[in-house]
Design an enzyme around this catalytic site. Structure first.
Site, mmCIF file in Angstrom:
data_model
loop_
_atom_site.group_PDB
_atom_site.id
_atom_site.type_symbol
_atom_site.label_atom_id
_atom_site.label_comp_id
_atom_site.label_asym_id
_atom_site.label_seq_id
_atom_site.Cartn_x
_atom_site.Cartn_y
_atom_site.Cartn_z
ATOM 1 N N ARG A 279 -2.639 -2.173 -3.343
ATOM 2 C CA ARG A 279 -3.854 -1.402 -3.129
ATOM 3 C C ARG A 279 -3.770 -0.210 -4.064
ATOM 4 O O ARG A 279 -2.819 0.577 -3.987
ATOM 5 C CB ARG A 279 -3.924 -0.939 -1.678
ATOM 6 N N ASN B 176 0.883 -1.166 0.000
ATOM 7 C CA ASN B 176 0.000 0.000 0.000
ATOM 8 C C ASN B 176 0.925 1.222 0.000
ATOM 9 O O ASN B 176 1.525 1.542 1.022
ATOM 10 C CB ASN B 176 -0.886 -0.048 1.251
ATOM 11 N N MET C 40 -9.149 9.813 17.911
ATOM 12 C CA MET C 40 -10.330 9.584 18.748
ATOM 13 C C MET C 40 -9.964 9.173 20.173
ATOM 14 O O MET C 40 -10.646 9.536 21.125
ATOM 15 C CB MET C 40 -11.227 8.524 18.090
ATOM 16 N N HIS D 84 -12.766 2.880 0.223
ATOM 17 C CA HIS D 84 -12.756 1.876 1.303
ATOM 18 C C HIS D 84 -13.427 0.577 0.841
ATOM 19 O O HIS D 84 -13.882 -0.220 1.673
ATOM 20 C CB HIS D 84 -13.535 2.348 2.554
ATOM 21 N N ARG E 8 -11.320 15.249 8.019
ATOM 22 C CA ARG E 8 -12.206 15.660 6.920
ATOM 23 C C ARG E 8 -13.593 16.001 7.447
ATOM 24 O O ARG E 8 -14.101 15.337 8.354
ATOM 25 C CB ARG E 8 -12.348 14.533 5.887
ATOM 26 N N GLY F 77 -10.140 1.432 13.155
ATOM 27 C CA GLY F 77 -9.520 1.683 14.456
ATOM 28 C C GLY F 77 -10.511 2.098 15.529
ATOM 29 O O GLY F 77 -10.467 1.604 16.661
ATOM 30 N N HIS G 276 -16.968 1.687 8.376
ATOM 31 C CA HIS G 276 -15.510 1.684 8.553
ATOM 32 C C HIS G 276 -15.158 3.005 9.223
ATOM 33 O O HIS G 276 -15.224 4.071 8.599
ATOM 34 C CB HIS G 276 -14.800 1.540 7.193
ATOM 35 N N LEU G 277 -14.825 2.935 10.511
ATOM 36 C CA LEU G 277 -14.509 4.144 11.275
ATOM 37 C C LEU G 277 -13.048 4.117 11.684
ATOM 38 O O LEU G 277 -12.679 3.490 12.682
ATOM 39 C CB LEU G 277 -15.410 4.243 12.512
ATOM 40 N N GLY G 278 -12.204 4.753 10.889
ATOM 41 C CA GLY G 278 -10.782 4.841 11.212
ATOM 42 C C GLY G 278 -10.422 6.307 11.238
ATOM 43 O O GLY G 278 -11.192 7.133 11.752
ATOM 44 N N ASN G 279 -9.289 6.655 10.653
ATOM 45 C CA ASN G 279 -8.993 8.061 10.480
ATOM 46 C C ASN G 279 -9.900 8.598 9.373
ATOM 47 O O ASN G 279 -10.537 9.630 9.482
ATOM 48 C CB ASN G 279 -7.521 8.224 10.143
#
Ligand code: ADP
Length: 414
Positions: free
Chosen positions: A98, A7, A292, A188, A249, A340, A216-219
């Site tokens: 990716r 990636n 977070m 995603h 964002r 995350g 999908h809750l990440g950055n």
């Protein structure tokens, strides 16, 4: 088959080495041999390696460009020190990349050849911050391993190719779609596909039986509505800026604000866009952090007002999207959390699910609290008619499996 999953970002290279074959895919027992990342490529690079036994090692090396980074990596992977058991470059059988934007032409993972390279190049204007780096990664790998080692491109947009027209066309003059390819693409996709795949394995469903909302809750954050196993709507749009509140964002905003902010703050439109991408979201609201974990500490321990507000807005927006996708899907059997934040924060999951009893969702607090650190499972009560799950995403594994299938000629799942 030993597969190197890459990636590639502007100055970073994330990697994983996975041994997978048909039997292992069927038995769900792929071997993850090594993973890690190289950061600050172009200077004194920081290399973090996580071995299969769980140990982590960090070191530095002077890597002047992506080619030097890939060279360093393949040397390391094939050294005894790596613990992978691979001893020569020829032991790396294929490479899976990716790739962020596949535009409308790439609907599934493909073997990289000159036509595919040209296709990724054609999409550079749609993803100027990502596709050029992905291309550089493919070039560097070709030089390091030779053209004899097959490379496969796995696109972040591909899973969303099933979106119906009414979900992907924006309500702006239609010729803009024809002329400039302006539409919702969604991102995603590999993550949402991975979550849906794992959910159906755990619950023993067939692909066509799955009707869920994945978060999908990440950055970066996105939601996806999945019906009959395919994506029917997703919150990121033409770019990853749209939709949920994210680390930095804004997600959805009134488009008229771009011009207004530019005029009021004396900024160009591209400066405003940069602000919406990198200075907004949790960071922008709180004025503290995009992380977070830190934000929860500020809110819980110091009762910081703007940290609380950022969390409130984050959770409210996610709940609003769940409601929208329940309507779009005509109901669902489950909401599935990953990323995350989704995988590690019972508090945020509980806040998002608050007041959803009307939809049949009742949270089991004890089960929710236990789902951290990569554990998967359900945290809704037995009596719920809409369930809530945590299913950790594994994009690298999906990329490895797609790479195996493409290289061996095994048909890809649709
Ligand atoms: P990326 O989108 O960059 O892949 P990740 O999926 O790794 O990001 O998610 C990063 C986010 O997850 C960060 O905001 C981090 O604070 C958050 N996170 C990680 N662990 C926890 C935790 N225990 N509680 C709350 N948030 C967490």
């Amino acid at each position: 088959m030993n597969i190197l999953v890459l990636n590639v970002g502007s100055a970073t290279l994330k990697f994983q080495v996975v041994a997978t074959d048909g039997e292992r895919i069927a038995g769900d027992q792929d071997a993850k041999l090594l993973r890690g990342q190289i950061e600050r490529i172009g200077g004194e690079s920081v290399i973090t390696i996580r071995h299969a036994d769980g140990s982590t090692r960090t070191r530095t090396a002077s890597l002047r460009d992506m080619r030097a980074a890939v060279d360093w990596l393949v040397d390391h992977i094939t050294s005894p020190e790596s613990g992978t058991g691979l001893t020569a470059r020829a032991d790396i059988h294929a490479v899976g990349h990716r790739v962020v934007h596949g535009g409308e032409q790439f609907r599934s993972s493909v073997l990289v050849d000159d036509t595919v390279l040209q296709g990724i190049e054609d999409n550079v204007e749609l993803a100027p911050l990502h596709n050029p780096h992905n291309l550089r990664g493919i070039e560097a790998t070709r030089k390091a391993l030779g053209t004899g080692v097959p490379q496969v491109a796995v696109f972040d947009t591909a899973f969303h190719h099933t979106l119906p027209e009414h979900a992907y066309i924006y309500a702006i003059p239609y010729p803009l779609y024809r002329r400039h390819r302006i539409r919702r693409y969604g991102f995603h996709g590999t993550s949402h596909r991975s979550i849906a795949y794992r959910f159906r394995k755990i619950t023993g469903r067939e692909r066509g039986e799955v009707r869920i909302v994945t978060l999908h809750l990440g950055n970066g954050c996105s939601a996806c509505g999945i019906r009959d196993g395919v994506s029917i709507d997703t919150s990121m749009g033409f770019t990853p800026l749209e939709g949920l509140v994210m680390g930095t964002r804004s997600g959805d905003i009134d488009a008229a604000l771009l011009d207004y902010i530019a005029a009021k703050e004396g900024l160009s439109l591209s400066q405003v866009e940069a602000m919406l991408n990198s200075q907004s979201g949790l960071l922008g609201i709180s004025g503290l952090t995009n992380d977070m974990r830190d934000l929860l500490a500020e809110a819980n321990e110091l009762n910081d007002r703007r940290a609380r507000l950022a969390i409130d807005i984050f959770c409210y927006r996610a709940r609003k999207y769940i409601g929208a996708y329940l309507a779009a899907l005509g109901g669902a059997e489950a909401i599935v959390f990953a990323g995350g934040v989704g995988e590690n924060s019972p508090q945020i999951r509980a806040r998002i699910c608050e007041g959803m009893e009307w939809a049949g969702l009742h949270v089991d607090g004890t089960a929710n609290a236990a789902l951290v650190d990569g554990r998967e499972g359900r945290f809704s009560t037995d009596g719920s008619s809409l369930h809530a799950w945590v299913v950790p995403t594994d994009e690298e594994l999906l990329i490895a499996r797609d790479t195996y299938r493409v290289v061996s000629g095994v048909p890809l799942p649709g």
